[in-house]
Enzyme design. Sequence first.
Site, PDB file in Angstrom:
ATOM      1  N   HIS A 114       0.828  -1.263  -0.111  1.00  0.00           N
ATOM      2  CA  HIS A 114      -0.009   0.067   0.101  1.00  0.00           C
ATOM      3  C   HIS A 114       0.892   1.037  -0.067  1.00  0.00           C
ATOM      4  O   HIS A 114       0.097   2.330   0.202  1.00  0.00           O
ATOM      5  CB  HIS A 114      -0.933  -0.020   1.242  1.00  0.00           C
ATOM      6  CG  HIS A 114      -0.204  -0.415   2.342  1.00  0.00           C
ATOM      7  ND1 HIS A 114       0.535  -1.348   2.814  1.00  0.00           N
ATOM      8  CD2 HIS A 114       0.335   0.617   3.414  1.00  0.00           C
ATOM      9  CE1 HIS A 114       1.103  -1.376   3.945  1.00  0.00           C
ATOM     10  NE2 HIS A 114       1.362  -0.199   4.221  1.00  0.00           N
ATOM     11  N   ASP A 277      -5.554  -2.580  -1.838  1.00  0.00           N
ATOM     12  CA  ASP A 277      -4.487  -1.703  -2.151  1.00  0.00           C
ATOM     13  C   ASP A 277      -3.590  -2.021  -3.128  1.00  0.00           C
ATOM     14  O   ASP A 277      -4.127  -2.862  -3.857  1.00  0.00           O
ATOM     15  CB  ASP A 277      -3.658  -2.176  -0.725  1.00  0.00           C
ATOM     16  CG  ASP A 277      -3.156  -3.078  -0.591  1.00  0.00           C
ATOM     17  OD1 ASP A 277      -3.674  -4.333  -1.356  1.00  0.00           O
ATOM     18  OD2 ASP A 277      -2.069  -3.583  -0.122  1.00  0.00           O
ATOM     19  N   ARG A 282      -5.028  -6.186   0.822  1.00  0.00           N
ATOM     20  CA  ARG A 282      -5.818  -5.571   1.853  1.00  0.00           C
ATOM     21  C   ARG A 282      -7.396  -5.283   1.208  1.00  0.00           C
ATOM     22  O   ARG A 282      -7.449  -5.254   0.054  1.00  0.00           O
ATOM     23  CB  ARG A 282      -5.219  -4.323   2.106  1.00  0.00           C
ATOM     24  CG  ARG A 282      -3.866  -4.491   2.723  1.00  0.00           C
ATOM     25  CD  ARG A 282      -3.287  -3.156   3.263  1.00  0.00           C
ATOM     26  NE  ARG A 282      -2.200  -3.476   3.964  1.00  0.00           N
ATOM     27  CZ  ARG A 282      -1.572  -2.614   4.927  1.00  0.00           C
ATOM     28  NH1 ARG A 282      -2.329  -1.532   5.520  1.00  0.00           N
ATOM     29  NH2 ARG A 282      -0.600  -2.826   5.592  1.00  0.00           N
TER      30      ARG A 282
HETATM   31  C1  G1P Z   1       1.831  -3.778   8.386  1.00  0.00           C
HETATM   32  C2  G1P Z   1       0.661  -4.287   9.047  1.00  0.00           C
HETATM   33  C3  G1P Z   1       0.611  -5.743   9.254  1.00  0.00           C
HETATM   34  C4  G1P Z   1       0.827  -6.141   7.785  1.00  0.00           C
HETATM   35  C5  G1P Z   1       1.823  -5.816   7.117  1.00  0.00           C
HETATM   36  C6  G1P Z   1       2.064  -6.151   5.609  1.00  0.00           C
HETATM   37  O1  G1P Z   1       3.140  -4.084   9.126  1.00  0.00           O
HETATM   38  O2  G1P Z   1       0.657  -3.618  10.474  1.00  0.00           O
HETATM   39  O3  G1P Z   1      -0.457  -6.171   9.858  1.00  0.00           O
HETATM   40  O4  G1P Z   1       1.016  -7.601   7.744  1.00  0.00           O
HETATM   41  O5  G1P Z   1       2.057  -4.364   6.968  1.00  0.00           O
HETATM   42  O6  G1P Z   1       0.900  -5.593   5.011  1.00  0.00           O
HETATM   43  P1  G1P Z   1       3.848  -3.269  10.231  1.00  0.00           P
HETATM   44  O7  G1P Z   1       4.182  -2.164   9.545  1.00  0.00           O
HETATM   45  O8  G1P Z   1       2.952  -2.956  11.227  1.00  0.00           O
HETATM   46  O9  G1P Z   1       5.053  -4.114  10.729  1.00  0.00           O
HETATM   47 ZN    ZN Z   2      -0.874  -5.149   0.354  1.00  0.00          ZN
END
Ligand code: G1P
Ligand code: ZN
Length: 543
Positions: A114, A277, A282
């Site tokens: 994203h 996304d 997502r």
């Molecule tokens: C973030 C989200 C997590 C997701 C990841 C990849 O990671 O919080 O749930 O799996 O992006 O899309 P974070 O930046 O918190 O480590």
């Molecule tokens: Zn993604």
Amino acid sequence: MTIQTIKTTPYADQKPGTSGLRKRVTVYQQPNYVENYIQAIFDSLEGFAGQTLVIGGDGRFYNDVAIQKAIRIAAANGFGKVLVGQGGLLSTPAASNVIRHYKAFGGLVLSASHNPGGPEGDFGIKYNIGNGGPAPEKITDAVFARTKVIDTYKTLDTPDIDLGSIGTQEIGDMVVEVIDPVKDYATLMEQLFDFGAIRELFASGFRMTFDAMHAVTGPYAHAILEGMLGAPKGTVINGTPSPSFNDGHPDPNLVYCKEMYDLLMTPTGPNFGAASDGDGDRNLIIGKNRFVTPSDSLALLAANAHLAPGYKGGIAGIARSMPTSAAADRVAEKLGIEMHETPTGWKFFGNLLDAGRVTICGEESAGTGSNHVREKDGLWAVLLWLNILAVRKQSVDEIVREHWATYGRNYYTRHDYEEVDSAIANALVDDLRGRLAGLPGQVLQGLEVAYADDFTYHDPVDGSTSAKQGVRVGFKDGSRIVVRLSGTGTVGATLRVYLERYEPADGQHDLETQAALEPLIKLTESLAGIKARTGRSEPSVIT
Ligand code: G1P
Ligand code: ZN
């Protein structure tokens, strides 16, 4: 065409994060940066000679360049075949499906999810294993170790491969097959969901808007929603993938999908709104006058999954990432099925799914999915919602309210502080960790602390342990504060604070979320001192 062994020097910053190696495009454009990382991945794997590798990405800027490099390096390292999506495109869940469907050895998913794209944006490379899911830590640790000492990579001196037309070509001893990125995925969706019922729903006048955010789900949504399911043309907006996502931010949240949100809050707007996304894993779900939080969506989908043909026999269990609200836990309890709490990141669901211990998984960060692939899946969540709406013949709002009246409501929010100085952020979390032991039993702002720890996960399938996965302070009434540092940021540190409060089935379900959580917001500040330490007066993003 000859195999070349090229001398290289290591980069120090190629540590895979929550979701592969995510960096600024300008970092990826450094000499041999892509080559080093892909060679380090292959050096950390065994037994792929003659096997199939899947490659695809979300179409962002640099996808086309990196994909050509990846194909050459795969050929020079002895893969037998590369399956690549036409135009270099494969959504992340579709890539997972292709790996599984064609029994590939693994795959390279080129995406920064994203995060914004374009020359000033982000790029990413993630390796997925043969089950279709992100490589476990054992592999990502080995890759990182390898990147630190790598001194050569192998490639092939061959012109660029034509990825524009479907069909088979050969480079060196390797076959490159360009496949339709949508077809296999659409077939899988048709098996899981009652397309007939959803077609009738649209035929009856039900209207939705799907925002593909100029990213990879455009072709999938056009083909499935408007093609196979008969939704009117124009249902899918921003449906043509663009390398810079039209200079937008392909993150399906209430900030970047504000227009859609406003539309769903007007009486004349559509019945249902959804978005996905950059790489299609997502989802955002909004009903008329009702935004569904991802944590609630997980619980709702789990409670209603049996209404879809693919899950008619019921679900084996549910897993959620630790910071995700406990709404799903109440569903699991009622269904009498297993519930698992895992660290943040989809890779931790893989073992549970492979072992058949859980069927549905989700994260508070707008990720939901099931055992049909080993990635979260944005369109899957949208289609399951549509299937449920078609069967229950109720609005999203009615379904959500009935759910709360049965299970209670978990008020939930996440406050992000982005681009915080890394040293300050690390010290903040360290200090908080140091105070945890003294908290249980204390009454803070009228709430009694039940437990306070830094989450350690013990994988029940392979016995591995993952420590320091986030500070959590839980209270007797079901409220909870979680603080952790993001593993996907590309600049400085992102501090995430997750807050949750439980209202029982007969409690108050109509409070404004931030107001409902105000005491916990205050309590977090007094425990962690975020404002004082970071100098920020408020979070960068509230979701
Ligand atoms: C973030 C989200 C997590 C997701 C990841 C990849 O990671 O919080 O749930 O799996 O992006 O899309 P974070 O930046 O918190 O480590
Ligand atoms: Zn993604």
